[in-house]
Design a protein around this motif. Sequence first.
Motif, PDB file in Angstrom:
ATOM      1  N   THR A 104       0.816  -1.121  -0.069  1.00  0.00           N
ATOM      2  CA  THR A 104       0.140  -0.062   0.016  1.00  0.00           C
ATOM      3  C   THR A 104       1.008   1.219   0.002  1.00  0.00           C
ATOM      4  OG1 THR A 104      -0.112   0.195   2.389  1.00  0.00           O
ATOM      5  CG2 THR A 104      -1.745  -1.186   1.208  1.00  0.00           C
ATOM      6  N   GLY A 105       2.147   1.058   0.000  1.00  0.00           N
ATOM      7  CA  GLY A 105       3.047   2.387   0.288  1.00  0.00           C
ATOM      8  C   GLY A 105       3.113   2.779   1.659  1.00  0.00           C
ATOM      9  N   ALA A 106       2.384   1.849   2.428  1.00  0.00           N
ATOM     10  CA  ALA A 106       2.791   2.159   3.846  1.00  0.00           C
ATOM     11  C   ALA A 106       1.944   3.281   4.457  1.00  0.00           C
ATOM     12  CB  ALA A 106       4.172   1.728   4.621  1.00  0.00           C
ATOM     13  N   GLY A 107       0.777   3.539   4.681  1.00  0.00           N
ATOM     14  CA  GLY A 107       0.196   4.045   5.169  1.00  0.00           C
ATOM     15  C   GLY A 107       0.243   4.272   6.791  1.00  0.00           C
ATOM     16  N   ILE A 108      -0.485   3.494   7.319  1.00  0.00           N
ATOM     17  CA  ILE A 108      -0.278   3.108   8.852  1.00  0.00           C
ATOM     18  C   ILE A 108      -0.513   4.410   9.587  1.00  0.00           C
ATOM     19  CG2 ILE A 108       0.863   1.013   8.708  1.00  0.00           C
ATOM     20  CD1 ILE A 108       3.144   2.317   9.990  1.00  0.00           C
ATOM     21  N   ASN A 109      -1.050   5.627   8.905  1.00  0.00           N
ATOM     22  CA  ASN A 109      -0.897   6.971   9.517  1.00  0.00           C
ATOM     23  C   ASN A 109      -1.924   7.643   8.644  1.00  0.00           C
ATOM     24  OD1 ASN A 109      -0.678   9.619  10.371  1.00  0.00           O
ATOM     25  ND2 ASN A 109       1.378   9.431  10.930  1.00  0.00           N
ATOM     26  N   PRO A 110      -3.216   7.827   8.975  1.00  0.00           N
ATOM     27  CA  PRO A 110      -4.005   8.271   8.033  1.00  0.00           C
ATOM     28  C   PRO A 110      -3.852   9.789   7.719  1.00  0.00           C
ATOM     29  CG  PRO A 110      -5.336   7.178   9.908  1.00  0.00           C
ATOM     30  CD  PRO A 110      -3.907   7.104  10.059  1.00  0.00           C
ATOM     31  N   ALA A 111      -3.101  10.563   8.406  1.00  0.00           N
ATOM     32  CA  ALA A 111      -2.583  11.996   8.258  1.00  0.00           C
ATOM     33  C   ALA A 111      -1.670  12.029   7.276  1.00  0.00           C
ATOM     34  CB  ALA A 111      -2.142  12.637   9.552  1.00  0.00           C
ATOM     35  N   ARG A 112      -0.483  10.979   7.238  1.00  0.00           N
ATOM     36  CA  ARG A 112       0.462  10.806   6.129  1.00  0.00           C
ATOM     37  C   ARG A 112      -0.377  10.694   4.880  1.00  0.00           C
ATOM     38  NH1 ARG A 112       2.549   9.646   2.094  1.00  0.00           N
ATOM     39  NH2 ARG A 112       4.309   8.437   1.573  1.00  0.00           N
ATOM     40  N   SER A 113      -0.976   9.849   4.669  1.00  0.00           N
ATOM     41  CA  SER A 113      -2.012   9.441   3.598  1.00  0.00           C
ATOM     42  C   SER A 113      -2.892  10.918   3.164  1.00  0.00           C
ATOM     43  CB  SER A 113      -2.839   8.465   3.651  1.00  0.00           C
ATOM     44  OG  SER A 113      -2.112   7.078   3.775  1.00  0.00           O
ATOM     45  N   PHE A 114      -3.359  11.265   3.915  1.00  0.00           N
ATOM     46  CA  PHE A 114      -4.330  12.614   3.797  1.00  0.00           C
ATOM     47  C   PHE A 114      -3.513  13.592   3.201  1.00  0.00           C
ATOM     48  CE2 PHE A 114      -6.939  16.258   5.146  1.00  0.00           C
ATOM     49  CZ  PHE A 114      -8.151  15.921   4.427  1.00  0.00           C
ATOM     50  N   GLY A 115      -2.481  13.844   3.724  1.00  0.00           N
ATOM     51  CA  GLY A 115      -1.652  15.155   3.449  1.00  0.00           C
ATOM     52  C   GLY A 115      -1.128  14.897   2.008  1.00  0.00           C
ATOM     53  N   SER A 116      -0.706  13.723   1.443  1.00  0.00           N
ATOM     54  CA  SER A 116      -0.195  13.617   0.114  1.00  0.00           C
ATOM     55  C   SER A 116      -1.337  13.688  -0.780  1.00  0.00           C
ATOM     56  CB  SER A 116       0.605  12.210   0.322  1.00  0.00           C
ATOM     57  OG  SER A 116       1.585  12.048   0.977  1.00  0.00           O
ATOM     58  N   PHE A 129      -6.821   3.724   3.758  1.00  0.00           N
ATOM     59  CA  PHE A 129      -5.569   4.147   4.784  1.00  0.00           C
ATOM     60  C   PHE A 129      -6.235   5.181   6.081  1.00  0.00           C
ATOM     61  CE2 PHE A 129      -4.203   4.122   0.470  1.00  0.00           C
ATOM     62  CZ  PHE A 129      -3.065   3.150   0.602  1.00  0.00           C
ATOM     63  N   TRP A 130      -7.676   5.085   6.100  1.00  0.00           N
ATOM     64  CA  TRP A 130      -8.367   5.511   7.503  1.00  0.00           C
ATOM     65  C   TRP A 130      -9.226   4.334   8.097  1.00  0.00           C
ATOM     66  CZ3 TRP A 130      -8.516  10.303   9.615  1.00  0.00           C
ATOM     67  CH2 TRP A 130      -8.099  11.445   8.658  1.00  0.00           C
ATOM     68  N   VAL A 131      -9.740   3.375   7.511  1.00  0.00           N
ATOM     69  CA  VAL A 131     -10.578   2.391   8.095  1.00  0.00           C
ATOM     70  C   VAL A 131      -9.251   1.504   8.561  1.00  0.00           C
ATOM     71  CG1 VAL A 131     -11.956   0.344   7.665  1.00  0.00           C
ATOM     72  CG2 VAL A 131     -12.437   2.398   6.640  1.00  0.00           C
ATOM     73  N   GLY A 132      -8.098   1.064   7.735  1.00  0.00           N
ATOM     74  CA  GLY A 132      -7.317   0.019   8.358  1.00  0.00           C
ATOM     75  C   GLY A 132      -6.802   0.446   9.407  1.00  0.00           C
ATOM     76  N   PRO A 133      -6.081   1.559   9.624  1.00  0.00           N
ATOM     77  CA  PRO A 133      -5.297   1.972  10.688  1.00  0.00           C
ATOM     78  C   PRO A 133      -6.147   2.247  12.040  1.00  0.00           C
ATOM     79  CG  PRO A 133      -4.384   3.157   8.915  1.00  0.00           C
ATOM     80  CD  PRO A 133      -5.759   2.559   8.369  1.00  0.00           C
ATOM     81  N   PHE A 134      -7.451   2.695  11.766  1.00  0.00           N
ATOM     82  CA  PHE A 134      -8.397   2.736  12.938  1.00  0.00           C
ATOM     83  C   PHE A 134      -8.663   1.556  13.660  1.00  0.00           C
ATOM     84  CE2 PHE A 134      -9.822   7.076  13.840  1.00  0.00           C
ATOM     85  CZ  PHE A 134      -8.835   7.762  13.180  1.00  0.00           C
TER      86      PHE A 134
END
Length: 278
Positions: free
Chosen positions: A215-227, A243-248
């Motif tokens: 997945t490009g390693a989200g594990i951080n919704p803010a990291r994915s959201f900002g990009s 990248f929101w549902v999985g980490p939560f």
Amino acid sequence: MSKDLDPGFPTGDYFDHPPAPFFDSEELLRWSFYRAVIAEFIATLLFLYVGVLTVIGSQSQDSAAVCGGVGVQGIAWAFGGTIFVLVYCTAGISGGHINPAVTFGLFLGRKVSLVRAVLYIMAQCLGAICGCGLVKSLKKANFNTFSGGATELADGFSPSAGLAAEIIGTFVLVYTVFSATDPKRKARDSHVPVLAPLPIGFAVFVVNLATIPVTGAGINPARSFGSAVMFNNHKAWDNHWIFWVGPFIGAAMAATYHEFVLRGGAAKTLKSFKTSSV
């Protein structure tokens, strides 16, 4: 604050903080609260700046065949090392969350109130956008060419596979956060000093190694959201929900496992939700 004594270890006395109130409006009247929110904003900004700049720099070097780029290992070290540094710097001010999933997990574990959790997540997302904005302003051509360093589901993987990777990766991270900051463990193992940011940074490193190819390693919704916000292309928003549902989900599983199973605090935690007293 209650004091508990571990009878198996004479020097193992420790202070276990009571559960944070579910809703603490008084926090809004304290400067220390806003200082913590600012710390989360700046830390997440710096995290995205270093991480995304490393991703784009590596991809641009790969395409130019200059030196092959730093590769997956270098990107993983950049994210893990930056988290180690930033958690070390901000832990005493805000707790060093730098990740909405971590904040969510600690909220479920009653380590922070709802007010603090919401403001932290807002600050983290805004910081992520600003961090990616800095990268875009410095390397606009490469930023757009290489998708803004956005996390995307890799070819050959289904959304369910990507979701599973994000859940497991975030579980490892949040479980490490709980374990590294557990006052009982630190008291019991006081003869083996452990700097909490170190295992947290290593958790980010190893999870990135395993998850970047998926997945490009989200594990951080803010990291994915900002990009995604700064790149603003359909590629960045496709399957963004992962990248929101999985980490939560991963954070909730880690909080439940550590607090309810390992610490046996199910009854205490559930009871604490019935009161807002400190």
